[in-house]
Design an enzyme around this catalytic site. Structure first.
Site, PDB file in Angstrom:
ATOM      1  N   VAL A  64       0.674  -1.504   0.188  1.00 46.94           N
ATOM      2  CA  VAL A  64      -0.355   0.150  -0.426  1.00 46.94           C
ATOM      3  C   VAL A  64       0.756   1.031  -0.002  1.00 46.94           C
ATOM      4  O   VAL A  64       0.446   1.978  -0.852  1.00 46.94           O
ATOM      5  CB  VAL A  64      -1.035  -0.121   1.086  1.00 46.94           C
ATOM      6  CG1 VAL A  64      -1.383   0.946   1.688  1.00 46.94           C
ATOM      7  CG2 VAL A  64      -1.931  -1.464   0.814  1.00 46.94           C
ATOM      8  N   THR A  81      -5.570  -0.606   7.180  1.00 46.80           N
ATOM      9  CA  THR A  81      -6.725  -1.846   7.122  1.00 46.80           C
ATOM     10  C   THR A  81      -7.145  -1.624   9.270  1.00 46.80           C
ATOM     11  O   THR A  81      -6.306  -2.675   9.979  1.00 46.80           O
ATOM     12  CB  THR A  81      -7.024  -3.074   7.272  1.00 46.80           C
ATOM     13  OG1 THR A  81      -7.121  -2.817   5.677  1.00 46.80           O
ATOM     14  CG2 THR A  81      -8.923  -3.752   7.332  1.00 46.80           C
ATOM     15  N   PHE A 134      -7.997   0.222  -2.014  1.00 43.17           N
ATOM     16  CA  PHE A 134      -8.444  -0.781  -2.521  1.00 43.17           C
ATOM     17  C   PHE A 134      -8.653  -1.460  -3.125  1.00 43.17           C
ATOM     18  O   PHE A 134      -8.782  -1.915  -4.344  1.00 43.17           O
ATOM     19  CB  PHE A 134     -10.149  -0.007  -2.819  1.00 43.17           C
ATOM     20  CG  PHE A 134     -11.210   0.464  -1.653  1.00 43.17           C
ATOM     21  CD1 PHE A 134     -11.396  -0.733  -0.689  1.00 43.17           C
ATOM     22  CD2 PHE A 134     -10.991   2.008  -1.980  1.00 43.17           C
ATOM     23  CE1 PHE A 134     -12.618   0.232   0.398  1.00 43.17           C
ATOM     24  CE2 PHE A 134     -11.851   2.465  -0.405  1.00 43.17           C
ATOM     25  CZ  PHE A 134     -12.875   1.517   0.153  1.00 43.17           C
ATOM     26  N   PHE A 194     -16.146 -10.958  -9.153  1.00 41.38           N
ATOM     27  CA  PHE A 194     -16.202 -11.956  -7.537  1.00 41.38           C
ATOM     28  C   PHE A 194     -17.036 -12.747  -7.852  1.00 41.38           C
ATOM     29  O   PHE A 194     -17.519 -13.287  -6.717  1.00 41.38           O
ATOM     30  CB  PHE A 194     -16.082 -11.391  -6.519  1.00 41.38           C
ATOM     31  CG  PHE A 194     -14.421 -10.273  -6.134  1.00 41.38           C
ATOM     32  CD1 PHE A 194     -13.758  -9.432  -7.676  1.00 41.38           C
ATOM     33  CD2 PHE A 194     -13.565 -10.911  -5.515  1.00 41.38           C
ATOM     34  CE1 PHE A 194     -12.943  -8.744  -7.901  1.00 41.38           C
ATOM     35  CE2 PHE A 194     -12.312 -10.237  -6.394  1.00 41.38           C
ATOM     36  CZ  PHE A 194     -11.552  -9.695  -6.849  1.00 41.38           C
ATOM     37  N   LEU A 195     -17.912 -13.585  -8.418  1.00 44.93           N
ATOM     38  CA  LEU A 195     -18.823 -15.018  -9.016  1.00 44.93           C
ATOM     39  C   LEU A 195     -17.976 -16.008  -9.145  1.00 44.93           C
ATOM     40  O   LEU A 195     -18.263 -17.406 -10.056  1.00 44.93           O
ATOM     41  CB  LEU A 195     -19.499 -14.107  -9.400  1.00 44.93           C
ATOM     42  CG  LEU A 195     -20.235 -13.496  -8.868  1.00 44.93           C
ATOM     43  CD1 LEU A 195     -21.627 -13.596  -9.659  1.00 44.93           C
ATOM     44  CD2 LEU A 195     -21.139 -14.312  -7.764  1.00 44.93           C
ATOM     45  N   GLY A 247     -13.770 -21.662  -7.764  1.00 38.21           N
ATOM     46  CA  GLY A 247     -12.818 -22.983  -7.827  1.00 38.21           C
ATOM     47  C   GLY A 247     -12.663 -23.266  -6.630  1.00 38.21           C
ATOM     48  O   GLY A 247     -12.662 -22.998  -5.976  1.00 38.21           O
ATOM     49  N   GLY A 250      -7.507 -16.553  -1.318  1.00 35.17           N
ATOM     50  CA  GLY A 250      -6.425 -16.525   0.091  1.00 35.17           C
ATOM     51  C   GLY A 250      -5.719 -15.832  -0.209  1.00 35.17           C
ATOM     52  O   GLY A 250      -6.607 -14.317  -0.484  1.00 35.17           O
ATOM     53  N   CYS A 269      -5.082 -10.624   2.564  1.00 32.17           N
ATOM     54  CA  CYS A 269      -6.114  -9.505   2.829  1.00 32.17           C
ATOM     55  C   CYS A 269      -7.795  -9.855   3.171  1.00 32.17           C
ATOM     56  O   CYS A 269      -8.228 -10.052   4.078  1.00 32.17           O
ATOM     57  CB  CYS A 269      -6.664  -8.123   2.112  1.00 32.17           C
ATOM     58  SG  CYS A 269      -5.212  -7.517   0.851  1.00 32.17           S
TER      59      CYS A 269
HETATM   60  C1  UGA Z   1      -8.686  -7.475  -2.355  1.00 30.00           C
HETATM   61  C2  UGA Z   1      -9.606  -6.423  -2.739  1.00 30.00           C
HETATM   62  O1  UGA Z   1      -9.978  -6.891  -4.133  1.00 30.00           O
HETATM   63  C3  UGA Z   1      -8.845  -5.432  -3.049  1.00 30.00           C
HETATM   64  O2  UGA Z   1      -9.988  -4.137  -3.222  1.00 30.00           O
HETATM   65  C4  UGA Z   1      -8.443  -5.144  -1.553  1.00 30.00           C
HETATM   66  O3  UGA Z   1      -7.997  -3.496  -1.393  1.00 30.00           O
HETATM   67  C5  UGA Z   1      -7.166  -5.762  -0.909  1.00 30.00           C
HETATM   68  O4  UGA Z   1      -8.405  -7.275  -0.844  1.00 30.00           O
HETATM   69  C6  UGA Z   1      -6.875  -5.632   0.426  1.00 30.00           C
HETATM   70  O5  UGA Z   1      -7.537  -5.458   1.259  1.00 30.00           O
HETATM   71  O6  UGA Z   1      -5.422  -5.032   0.203  1.00 30.00           O
HETATM   72  P1  UGA Z   1      -6.115  -8.606  -3.523  1.00 30.00           P
HETATM   73  O7  UGA Z   1      -6.939  -9.148  -2.157  1.00 30.00           O
HETATM   74  O8  UGA Z   1      -4.912  -8.116  -3.661  1.00 30.00           O
HETATM   75  O9  UGA Z   1      -7.467  -7.821  -3.336  1.00 30.00           O
HETATM   76  O10 UGA Z   1      -6.740  -9.550  -4.555  1.00 30.00           O
HETATM   77  P2  UGA Z   1      -7.547 -10.207  -4.922  1.00 30.00           P
HETATM   78  O11 UGA Z   1      -8.370 -10.092  -6.914  1.00 30.00           O
HETATM   79  O12 UGA Z   1      -9.333  -9.736  -4.493  1.00 30.00           O
HETATM   80  O13 UGA Z   1      -8.004 -11.479  -4.788  1.00 30.00           O
HETATM   81  C7  UGA Z   1      -8.317 -12.417  -3.644  1.00 30.00           C
HETATM   82  C8  UGA Z   1      -8.784 -13.536  -3.567  1.00 30.00           C
HETATM   83  O14 UGA Z   1      -9.956 -13.751  -4.596  1.00 30.00           O
HETATM   84  C9  UGA Z   1      -7.787 -14.972  -4.380  1.00 30.00           C
HETATM   85  O15 UGA Z   1      -7.261 -15.624  -4.180  1.00 30.00           O
HETATM   86  C10 UGA Z   1      -8.378 -14.709  -5.706  1.00 30.00           C
HETATM   87  O16 UGA Z   1      -8.232 -16.216  -6.669  1.00 30.00           O
HETATM   88  C11 UGA Z   1      -9.885 -15.173  -5.117  1.00 30.00           C
HETATM   89  N1  UGA Z   1     -11.132 -14.946  -6.414  1.00 30.00           N
HETATM   90  C12 UGA Z   1     -11.101 -13.856  -6.963  1.00 30.00           C
HETATM   91  C13 UGA Z   1     -11.672 -15.894  -6.720  1.00 30.00           C
HETATM   92  O17 UGA Z   1     -11.411 -17.207  -6.543  1.00 30.00           O
HETATM   93  N2  UGA Z   1     -12.965 -15.575  -7.752  1.00 30.00           N
HETATM   94  C14 UGA Z   1     -12.853 -14.651  -8.319  1.00 30.00           C
HETATM   95  O18 UGA Z   1     -14.056 -14.034  -8.656  1.00 30.00           O
HETATM   96  C15 UGA Z   1     -12.411 -13.318  -7.233  1.00 30.00           C
END
Ligand code: UGA
Length: 427
Positions: free
Chosen positions: A11, A120, A149, A246-247, A250, A254, A257
């Protein structure tokens, strides 16, 4: 505008680089001397697309300075961002880094500044931060909350193009200054109380995993009913009230956050005597996805993985990052090893981190080398380069043509046509 950023993690570095690029003079203060030295030479401590170029450019223009000394960063800064980590243990948020940072800021504060909490933190702690500040400084200051975010792997893009900028303050001059500071970026603006801003962050990071776990539950039903979760969630997401993002079903979520913030919100609720049952189910469902995936793997491998060579493609918690925190690959590898399988682990950038967390596996950067003589390919993290693999070549390399697709990225028909046994999640 002169800014200071405390903490050179994800960040902090991205915030600093983006504001420097927008013309501010930014000094980043970081207590890890080794990290500071490397950053001064333009070396980034983790993989994040686009960040190295941005940092190199702004180091050169001197809009960006890295230091280990608070007395070089704080005096003269008009806005000071606190961007240090807030790890959790069993959901309890550890604020010691925040309080340490605040104390050091206060000790070096000579004139009025706005302290912006980007870390956070539990809603309502700004009054405690103010108290702590007052003990160590006579200078005037205000404390505001502007939650972050950004997504890892897309951090630079997200910071230049946020969906929204949330400004948590009730003071006109603070709101005005922070709105002015963010005028270079698009996105909706929401001005609210600091406690609301802090809760917006937790609620967002709990709602997105809720969507993911919901999709994963539907995936299990898809298997029962012979439906395809990709089609189902596409149809569901066409409703604007639900939204298409985010639907993705799988292996579940992880990262540094979602798991942490879901646990923290459950814990914060419990302290207020509220049982946040939805979130407990979200966590449980996320864990169960690993069992589901392992079950599917064992099934496709003929009921037994003992002695078999299984190749995990993708180790980082998601593509375009080297971050291994709470990566699904760690759990998948451990479970397979417990079942007696030989695990080969493949990733384009995360191996140095992965080696610390996945023991007893062989590591590869080239998927084709990893797949030679293998009994199954397990897609765990959907790196772009794994989407375009040459499966005709892979078929010749593998001992048994089995693909278990933990992120539903492959075309089943095509793989079956090539002679593979294919299993996805909910399709
Ligand atoms: C997340 C949030 O998306 C950010 O908005 C937030 O700022 C951040 O946390 C934080 O608090 O710092 P991040 O952890 O970088 O971001 O990753 P994401 O892209 O959100 O993915 C998180 C996890 O969800 C991954 O393991 C991804 O594989 C999984 N995921 C995502 C799914 O299993 N399905 C989906 O449809 C989307």
């Amino acid at each position: 505008m002169n800014l200071a950023v405390v903490g050179a993690g994800y960040v902090g570095l991205v915030t600093a680089a983006v504001f420097a690029e927008m013309g501010c003079r930014v000094t980043v203060v970081e207590i890890n001397g080794e990290r500071v030295k490397k950053l001064q030479e333009g070396e980034i401590p983790f993989y994040e697309p686009g960040l190295d170029g941005l940092i190199a450019k702004n180091l050169q223009s001197k809009n960006l300075i890295f230091t280990q000394n608070y007395d070089k960063a704080i005096p003269g800064a008009e806005v000071i961002f606190i961007c240090v980590g807030t790890p959790t243990k069993n959901g309890r948020v550890d604020l010691s880094f925040v309080y340490e940072a605040v104390k050091s800021v206060a000790r070096n504060l000579k004139s009025y500044a706005i302290l912006v909490i980007k870390s956070t933190v539990p809603p309502g702690i700004n009054s405690k931060i103010e108290k702590k500040m007052r003990r160590f400084t006579r200078a005037e200051f205000d404390v505001a909350s502007v939650p972050e975010f950004l997504r890892e792997g897309k951090a630079v893009w997200d910071t230049f193009h946020p969906y929204r900028v949330v400004i948590g303050s009730v003071k006109k001059k603070v709101i005005h200054k922070l709105l002015q500071l963010h005028r270079g970026v698009p996105g909706k603006r929401l001005v609210c109380t600091p406690a609301s801003a802090q809760l917006i962050k937790y609620a967002s990071n709990a709602f997105l995993p809720t969507k993911i776990s919901f999709a994963n539950s539907i995936a299990v039903l898809c298997d029962e009913f012979g439906a395809d979760v990709e089609e189902v969630m596409k149809g569901v997401g066409m409703d604007k009230r639900i939204g298409a993002e985010f639907l993705g079903a799988g292996l579940g979520y992880g990262g540094s956050c979602f798991p942490k913030d879901v646990a923290a919100l459950i814990h914060l609720a419990k302290r207020s005597k509220y049982n946040f049952e939805i979130l407990k189910a979200v966590e449980k469902t996320n864990k169960k996805q690993i069992d589901y995936f392992i079950g599917r793997t064992v099934g496709l491998c003929g009921g037994e993985v003992k002695g078999k060579v299984l190749v995990i493609l993708g180790l980082a918690f998601k593509p375009d990052t080297s971050d291994m925190r709470e990566a699904r690959s760690i759990y998948v590898a451990e479970r397979l090893q417990n079942l007696g399988a030989e695990v080969r682990a493949c990733d384009p950038v995360a191996i140095p981190e992965a080696e610390k967390l996945i023991k007893g596996a062989r590591f590869f950067t080239d998927p084709y080398t990893a797949l030679r003589g293998a009994d199954a390919l397990l897609l765990v993290t959907e790196w772009g380069e794994y989407k375009t693999l040459d499966f005709a070549r892979i078929k010749k390399l593998m001992k048994a043509p089995v693909v278990v697709d933990g992120r539903n990225i492959y075309n089943r028909k095509q793989l079956v046509r090539l002679g593979f046994k294919y299993g996805g999640v909910g399709r």
